[in-house]
Design a protein around this motif. Structure first.
Motif, short mmCIF file in Angstrom:
data_model
loop_
_atom_site.label_atom_id
_atom_site.label_comp_id
_atom_site.label_asym_id
_atom_site.label_seq_id
_atom_site.Cartn_x
_atom_site.Cartn_y
_atom_site.Cartn_z
N LYS B 104 -12.73 19.61 24.07
CA LYS B 104 -11.77 20.66 23.71
C LYS B 104 -11.00 21.08 24.95
O LYS B 104 -9.78 21.25 24.91
N SER B 105 -11.73 21.21 26.05
CA SER B 105 -11.08 21.61 27.28
C SER B 105 -10.06 20.56 27.71
O SER B 105 -8.94 20.88 28.13
N LEU B 106 -10.44 19.30 27.57
CA LEU B 106 -9.54 18.22 27.95
C LEU B 106 -8.30 18.22 27.06
O LEU B 106 -7.16 18.09 27.54
N SER B 107 -8.52 18.37 25.74
CA SER B 107 -7.38 18.35 24.82
C SER B 107 -6.46 19.52 25.07
O SER B 107 -5.24 19.40 25.00
N GLN B 141 -1.39 21.19 38.84
CA GLN B 141 -1.59 21.77 37.52
C GLN B 141 -2.91 21.32 36.91
O GLN B 141 -3.44 21.97 36.01
N PHE B 142 -3.40 20.17 37.35
CA PHE B 142 -4.63 19.66 36.76
C PHE B 142 -5.84 20.32 37.38
O PHE B 142 -5.91 20.46 38.59
N ARG B 143 -6.74 20.74 36.51
CA ARG B 143 -7.98 21.25 37.06
C ARG B 143 -9.09 20.33 36.59
O ARG B 143 -8.98 19.73 35.55
N PRO B 144 -10.19 20.25 37.34
CA PRO B 144 -11.30 19.43 36.87
C PRO B 144 -11.80 19.97 35.53
O PRO B 144 -11.78 21.17 35.30
N VAL B 145 -12.23 19.07 34.69
CA VAL B 145 -12.64 19.49 33.35
C VAL B 145 -13.86 20.40 33.41
O VAL B 145 -13.97 21.38 32.69
N TYR B 146 -14.82 20.04 34.24
CA TYR B 146 -15.94 20.96 34.44
C TYR B 146 -16.56 20.68 35.79
O TYR B 146 -16.36 19.64 36.39
N ALA B 147 -17.28 21.65 36.27
CA ALA B 147 -17.97 21.51 37.56
C ALA B 147 -19.47 21.51 37.28
O ALA B 147 -19.91 21.98 36.23
N HIS B 276 -1.13 1.09 31.04
CA HIS B 276 -1.40 2.32 30.30
C HIS B 276 -1.55 3.48 31.26
O HIS B 276 -2.20 3.36 32.28
N ASP B 277 -0.97 4.60 30.85
CA ASP B 277 -1.15 5.84 31.59
C ASP B 277 -2.23 6.64 30.91
O ASP B 277 -2.22 6.76 29.69
N MET B 278 -3.14 7.21 31.66
CA MET B 278 -4.13 8.06 31.01
C MET B 278 -4.20 9.40 31.71
O MET B 278 -4.05 9.49 32.93
N LEU B 279 -4.51 10.41 30.94
CA LEU B 279 -4.65 11.76 31.50
C LEU B 279 -5.76 11.75 32.54
O LEU B 279 -5.68 12.40 33.58
N VAL B 280 -6.79 10.97 32.24
CA VAL B 280 -7.96 10.92 33.12
C VAL B 280 -7.56 10.45 34.52
O VAL B 280 -8.17 10.85 35.51
N ASP B 281 -6.52 9.62 34.60
CA ASP B 281 -6.08 9.14 35.92
C ASP B 281 -5.73 10.30 36.81
O ASP B 281 -6.08 10.33 38.00
N GLY B 340 -14.35 6.80 27.38
CA GLY B 340 -15.51 7.60 27.05
C GLY B 340 -16.20 8.32 28.17
O GLY B 340 -17.04 9.14 27.92
N VAL B 341 -15.92 8.02 29.42
CA VAL B 341 -16.59 8.77 30.47
C VAL B 341 -15.59 9.73 31.08
O VAL B 341 -14.62 9.31 31.70
N ILE B 342 -15.80 10.99 30.85
CA ILE B 342 -14.85 11.98 31.36
C ILE B 342 -15.35 12.43 32.73
O ILE B 342 -16.46 12.96 32.84
N PRO B 343 -14.58 12.21 33.76
CA PRO B 343 -15.07 12.53 35.10
C PRO B 343 -15.08 14.03 35.33
O PRO B 343 -14.23 14.75 34.83
N PHE B 344 -16.06 14.47 36.09
CA PHE B 344 -16.13 15.88 36.42
C PHE B 344 -15.88 16.02 37.91
O PHE B 344 -15.70 15.03 38.63
#
Lengths: 312, 504
Positions: B104-107, B141-147, B276-281, B340-344
């Motif tokens: 949810k935070s990522l979206s 503007q990007f913040r880490p998804v979680y710490a 491909h561009d990804m948000l995760v990048d 599937g692996v969301i980096p923190f």
């Protein structure tokens, strides 16, 4: 306790002060011991046939010595016959000596036969649950051969399996198929607490054939858990293995035909193929070991001349 | 790992292993080699089976098969599927709700900033025109998804619904933050398990500076081990790997090959990065900038880290590990092209130390991927596995409570629960906190014993080492200050003393 009250019909008897079961060396409170014994002495010289015993309860479970009872309700401790047992811990084991009882419910303390046991640890067996699985067809009781029993554990530490076998011509008898199979390595911790298990007939002490009923005795000595039971219990019947047929019929016909070839006058095909293979291997060896040395007489400047060959 | 078991269980496991290896590249290679060897003159028709087997054994293919089976055994768990991920229901639900929060935070970040989770680069834009590293304002503007500390709060809140909490304080009461009845090893059991680290056996990390003879012998033994299989390499590494052999030994233990097909796979992934561009990048860029680039040891590897992590986020082979990981790849993420692996925050530190060992990016990538699917994934998912982060936290707290009760009690009283400080070390497997040579010695043992429990031991050992200073602090901030700098610590003596030399 006071003298008996003044209703007519009753027998005057002396009711002694209740004696709590001793826990440890010091005198304990009645609530801690969990069990106390009230002796009622009938008047001297009189024998009485008891019609009934009336009393007003004050948070105690009635202790009566009874035999041969069928239970149907949720929590009841029925028969207690305690002799000479000293408890040293907090939760005491209810000692019951019962014979010939059929249970139908889910939680009940059922069969423990304890004699002269002193408990020394902190947490003793708190509850034992037994589940009866009866195979009951609508019209007749079915006897089955058990292949295996599968279930999902839910915080049960040990399970014992008893089976009721009915051999034709004899009475049905209970016997132990498996004693105290550990499901959780350590009853206090989570390992194995929600795992799937299967008890195969090979693991049982006796052959589970002609089984009418199966009783699973669950034990969870640790008081860390609020509840424990088994879920999804399934019993799979034993089926005779199908006769081994490696190859389907028409294939096996083909191979049979192979062997029935008329071999007269012809060498054995196996021998032929292996000698051919040897010859081929030899040619391979020759190929890899080619030398530059000339073979000999018939080549002129590295090639054969047809005319020369004719002459020899 | 398989343990004992009846014959039936063994044959079931063998069947499972065969099933898994059947579709693999190794299987087709073996078939091809077997077919080719039929041309050899030594192979006789009568004894075809034995001759082919003998040939495969002699030509080294059997060793490759050994390694492959060994690797499969490490990741294989003979239990039903849902259960294989995580047997305990409440842990599964906790993991699922954590994942929902993260997603949810990522979206919401994606919709806030107007950047899609993944998109194909429009064909008009060439690779060079698109800046690979965005401008600073864009990145900020990007913040880490979680710490890690957010994750710690989730773990602290875990409760078993069937556990009886009503008891008063007793000998079993636990002063720490993790209140779960998981089974963790205590010091006595750890001593047995880590017997090769004992006081009487030489270790790399302690006995390096001793006279040359043992060091040289160890080195030549190491060279011999490289010709053997994964199991031998693992056993050898228990006492540390010599610096020069470490890269090859780790690759052998993990069975991470760098053959043509691995390099090709890596090239494909790199091509995918461009397409491909990804948000995760962007999250990866941000993370690398915040952590590795600021670190004295790792800033030189910035480029490597970008490459490896962006390829990692696009690799489908990772999906396979979700079969035994309690986590699940979020479906929408997959559809959007993610893997599937969301980096923190701090994720890039898993890769950074490996950059010291491997020069070629494809080899670095395959070693990192193997280490992730065997070990690192357990450090940020909720599971009851003994190497999982929950068990590590509990083990750390139990070890500390058992051996330094006064310290634990003192820290608890001043509001500085030890786990709050040690958690960030364990989640990153100490990467970025220890100096690199010490970290690599620690990771030698991690690979050699196939378990992350040594992280909990080291965390407790660090507290033991600084206990005098810690007894004098009066607040969480000052406790953190005492434990802020671990870069001067020597890992192996600390572990040895804690396990073998403290009174127990």
């Amino acid at each position: 306790m006071s003298e008996s009250s003044d209703l007519t019909d009753h027998v005057t008897c002396t009711i002694k002060a209740s004696v709590n079961l001793q826990i440890g060396d010091t005198k304990t409170e009645i609530s801690q011991s969990g069990v106390s014994v009230v002796d009622i002495n009938l008047p001297f010289g009189k024998t009485v046939n008891i019609e009934d015993v009336t009393f007003k309860n004050y948070f105690c479970i009635v202790c009566i010595q009874i035999e041969d009872i069928t239970f149907k309700n949720y929590f009841c401790i029925v028969c207690i016959q305690i002799e000479d047992i000293t408890f040293k811990n907090y939760f005491c084991i209810v000692c019951i000596q019962i014979e010939d009882i059929t249970f139908k419910n889910y939680y009940c303390i059922v069969c423990i036969q304890i004699e002269d046991v002193t408990f020394k640890n902190y947490f003793c067996i708190v509850c034992i649950q037994i589940e009866d699985i009866t195979f009951k067809n609508y019209y007749c009781i079915v006897c089955i051969q058990i292949e295996d029993i599968t279930f999902k554990n839910y915080y049960c530490a040990f399970v014992s399996v008893r089976v009721l076998k009915r051999t034709p011509g004899q009475e049905a008898q209970w016997s132990t198929a498996l004693r105290d199979l550990p499901l959780m390595e350590n009853p206090h911790t989570e390992a194995g607490s929600q795992d799937y298990y299967s008890i195969h007939r090979d693991q049982m002490l006796l052959v589970p054939d002609n089984v009418v009923s199966v009783r699973l005795v669950l034990r969870q000595p640790s008081s860390a858990w609020l509840t424990f039971n088994l879920e999804d219990i399934k019993i799979h019947p034993h089926t005779q293995p199908a006769p081994v047929k490696e190859v389907s019929d028409w294939l096996s016909d083909l191979t049979l035909v192979d062997q029935h070839l008329n071999m007269e006058g012809l060498p054995d095909p196996q021998a032929v193929s292996s000698s051919i293979q040897q010859m081929w291997a030899l040619t391979e060896v020759m190929q890899t070991n080619q030398t530059t040395a000339s073979i000999g007489r018939f080549d002129v400047d590295g090639c054969y001349d047809i005319n020369l060959l004719c002459l020899t | 790992m398989i343990d004992g078991g009846t014959e039936r269980e063994l044959s079931a496991t063998i069947a499972q292993l065969v099933q898994r290896l059947k579709g693999s590249h190794l299987h087709s290679q073996l078939e091809r080699r077997a077919k080719d060897c039929l041309h050899q003159p030594e192979i006789k028709l009568e004894s075809l089976k034995e001759d082919v087997r003998h040939f495969l054994r002699v030509s080294g293919w059997e060793k490759k098969l050994h390694n492959a089976v060994y690797r499969e055994m490490h990741v294989l768990l003979p239990t039903p599927p849902e259960h294989r991920k995580e047997p305990l229901l409440y842990m599964r639900s906790a993991q699922a709700s954590w994942e929902r929060r993260v997603l949810k935070s990522l979206s919401s970040m994606s919709s806030e900033l107007g950047v899609p989770l993944a998109r194909k680069v429009p064909s008009g834009q060439s690779a060079s025109s698109r800046p690979l590293i965005g401008p600073n304002e864009y990145l900020s503007q990007f913040r880490p998804v979680y710490a890690p500390k957010d994750f710690l709060e989730v773990l602290i809140g875990l409760r078993n619904p069937n556990h009886d909490h009503s008891e008063q304080v007793s000998t079993r009461s636990h002063w720490g933050l993790i209140q779960l009845p998981l089974s963790v090893r205590d010091v006595v059991q750890m001593r047995e398990m880590y017997s090769e680290l004992g006081l009487t056996s030489g270790q790399l990390g302690i006995d390096d500076e001793a006279n040359l003879h043992p060091g040289r012998r160890r080195f030549s033994l190491g060279i011999m081990v490289l010709d053997q299989d994964s199991a031998a390499a693992q056993q050898y590494s228990r006492q540390g790997c010599p610096m020069g052999l470490r890269a090859d030994l780790w690759a052998l233990i993990l069975n991470a090959t760098n053959q043509a097909q691995d390099m090709m796979h890596y090239e494909q992934l790199k091509a995918g990065v461009i397409q491909h561009d990804m948000l995760v990048d962007n999250l990866i860029y941000k993370d690398v900038k915040l952590t590795a680039s600021n670190d004295d040891y790792y800033f030189v590897f910035e480029d490597f880290l970008y490459q490896v992590l962006m390829c990692f986020s696009r690799d489908t082979a990772i999906l396979e590990h979700f079969m035994y990981n309690s986590a699940s790849p979020p479906r929408s993420f997959i559809q959007g092209g993610g893997r599937g692996v969301i980096p923190f925050h701090g994720f890039s530190m898993y890769v950074a130390p490996l950059c010291f060992l491997y020069n070629s990016p494809s080899e670095l990538y395959s070693v990192f991927r193997e280490m992730y699917v065997r070990y690192f994934f357990r450090l940020h998912s909720v599971s009851s596995s003994p190497s999982g982060i929950v068990s590590l936290c509990l083990q750390f707290e139990r070890l500390l409570q058992a051996h330094l009760p006064q310290l634990f009690y003192h820290l608890r009283q001043i509001g500085a629960q030890p786990l709050r400080i040690a958690f960030r070390w364990m989640v990153r497997a100490f990467s970025g906190y220890l100096s690199t040579d010490q970290l690599l010695l620690l990771w030698d043992r991690l690979l050699a014993y196939d378990s992350l429990e040594i992280l909990a031991v080291l965390a407790a050992a660090v507290f033991a080492f600084r206990s005098d200073n810690l007894m004098e602090v009066t607040s969480l901030a000052s406790a953190e200050a005492v434990l802020a700098d671990l870069s001067t610590l020597k890992v192996m003596p600390l572990i040895q003393i804690f396990l073998f030399a403290s009174a127990a």
